[in-house]
Scaffold this motif. Sequence first.
Motif, PDB file in Angstrom:
ATOM      1  N   LEU A   6       0.837  -1.529  -0.064  1.00 38.12           N
ATOM      2  CA  LEU A   6       0.291  -0.101   0.071  1.00 38.12           C
ATOM      3  C   LEU A   6       1.025   1.338   0.067  1.00 38.12           C
ATOM      4  O   LEU A   6       0.674   2.343  -0.893  1.00 38.12           O
ATOM      5  N   SER A   7       1.832   1.419   0.760  1.00 44.96           N
ATOM      6  CA  SER A   7       2.716   2.170   0.736  1.00 44.96           C
ATOM      7  C   SER A   7       3.418   2.676  -0.744  1.00 44.96           C
ATOM      8  O   SER A   7       3.591   3.430  -1.042  1.00 44.96           O
ATOM      9  N   ARG A   9       2.211   1.719  -3.430  1.00 53.16           N
ATOM     10  CA  ARG A   9       1.142   1.916  -4.391  1.00 53.16           C
ATOM     11  C   ARG A   9       0.575   3.581  -4.125  1.00 53.16           C
ATOM     12  O   ARG A   9       0.152   3.941  -5.136  1.00 53.16           O
ATOM     13  N   THR A  10       0.786   3.996  -3.084  1.00 52.73           N
ATOM     14  CA  THR A  10       0.415   5.453  -2.937  1.00 52.73           C
ATOM     15  C   THR A  10       1.451   6.504  -2.738  1.00 52.73           C
ATOM     16  O   THR A  10       1.140   7.736  -2.832  1.00 52.73           O
ATOM     17  N   VAL A  12       2.784   6.829   0.295  1.00 47.82           N
ATOM     18  CA  VAL A  12       2.679   7.211   1.517  1.00 47.82           C
ATOM     19  C   VAL A  12       3.396   6.169   2.529  1.00 47.82           C
ATOM     20  O   VAL A  12       3.375   5.084   2.234  1.00 47.82           O
ATOM     21  N   LEU A  17       0.598   5.542   6.885  1.00 45.91           N
ATOM     22  CA  LEU A  17      -0.504   4.730   6.941  1.00 45.91           C
ATOM     23  C   LEU A  17      -1.068   4.252   8.322  1.00 45.91           C
ATOM     24  O   LEU A  17      -2.213   4.164   8.616  1.00 45.91           O
ATOM     25  N   SER A  42      -8.394   0.586  -0.653  1.00 52.21           N
ATOM     26  CA  SER A  42      -7.529   1.435   0.559  1.00 52.21           C
ATOM     27  C   SER A  42      -6.835   2.310  -0.305  1.00 52.21           C
ATOM     28  O   SER A  42      -6.481   3.487   0.192  1.00 52.21           O
ATOM     29  N   VAL A  43      -6.251   1.934  -1.399  1.00 49.20           N
ATOM     30  CA  VAL A  43      -5.464   2.838  -2.279  1.00 49.20           C
ATOM     31  C   VAL A  43      -6.218   4.227  -2.490  1.00 49.20           C
ATOM     32  O   VAL A  43      -5.481   5.205  -2.472  1.00 49.20           O
ATOM     33  N   VAL A  46      -6.643   6.437   0.470  1.00 49.30           N
ATOM     34  CA  VAL A  46      -5.192   7.010   0.894  1.00 49.30           C
ATOM     35  C   VAL A  46      -5.113   8.196  -0.072  1.00 49.30           C
ATOM     36  O   VAL A  46      -5.139   9.297   0.283  1.00 49.30           O
ATOM     37  N   ARG A  47      -5.367   8.026  -1.269  1.00 52.22           N
ATOM     38  CA  ARG A  47      -5.224   9.145  -2.218  1.00 52.22           C
ATOM     39  C   ARG A  47      -6.468  10.225  -1.849  1.00 52.22           C
ATOM     40  O   ARG A  47      -6.142  11.534  -1.778  1.00 52.22           O
ATOM     41  N   ARG A  50      -4.809  11.953   1.213  1.00 54.21           N
ATOM     42  CA  ARG A  50      -3.937  13.009   0.774  1.00 54.21           C
ATOM     43  C   ARG A  50      -4.485  14.332   0.112  1.00 54.21           C
ATOM     44  O   ARG A  50      -3.876  15.316   0.414  1.00 54.21           O
ATOM     45  N   ASP A  72     -10.616   9.734  -6.546  1.00 52.95           N
ATOM     46  CA  ASP A  72      -9.335  10.262  -5.972  1.00 52.95           C
ATOM     47  C   ASP A  72      -9.197  11.617  -5.487  1.00 52.95           C
ATOM     48  O   ASP A  72      -8.291  12.105  -4.867  1.00 52.95           O
TER      49      ASP A  72
END
Length: 114
Positions: A6-7, A9-10, A12, A17, A42-43, A46-47, A50, A72
């Motif tokens: 996840l980190s 892919r994002t 972050v 996270l 979750s991707v 997170v977007r 942000r 997004d």
Amino acid sequence: MLIGELSRRTGVSPRLLRYYEEQGLLDAMRGPNGYRAYDEDSVVTVRKIRALLAAGLSTEVIRSVLPCARGDRPEFDWCAELRALLDRELAATDKRIDDLQRTRSTLAGYLAQS
């Protein structure tokens, strides 16, 4: 997916996270090994987080706004409560800008005296 993926892919950090999870912004399931597991949604979450942080919203406000955010960017499913909340945030931002402009003007006046 695990927190590392996840980190990646994002963009972050895993630390952020985990912070988002602590703040109630991001959900993770726990595997039998105790590792955090995230789903594909979750991707996007997170977007959204942000983008809302970049708009100057606090994590407390984002917790209220996030359920109404789609995509997004995000876009919103508008309701009276959401509009009122964002109106208050905008008014607070305008006040901070006014305060900073007064401070800047005062400092510029001091410098003009030299």
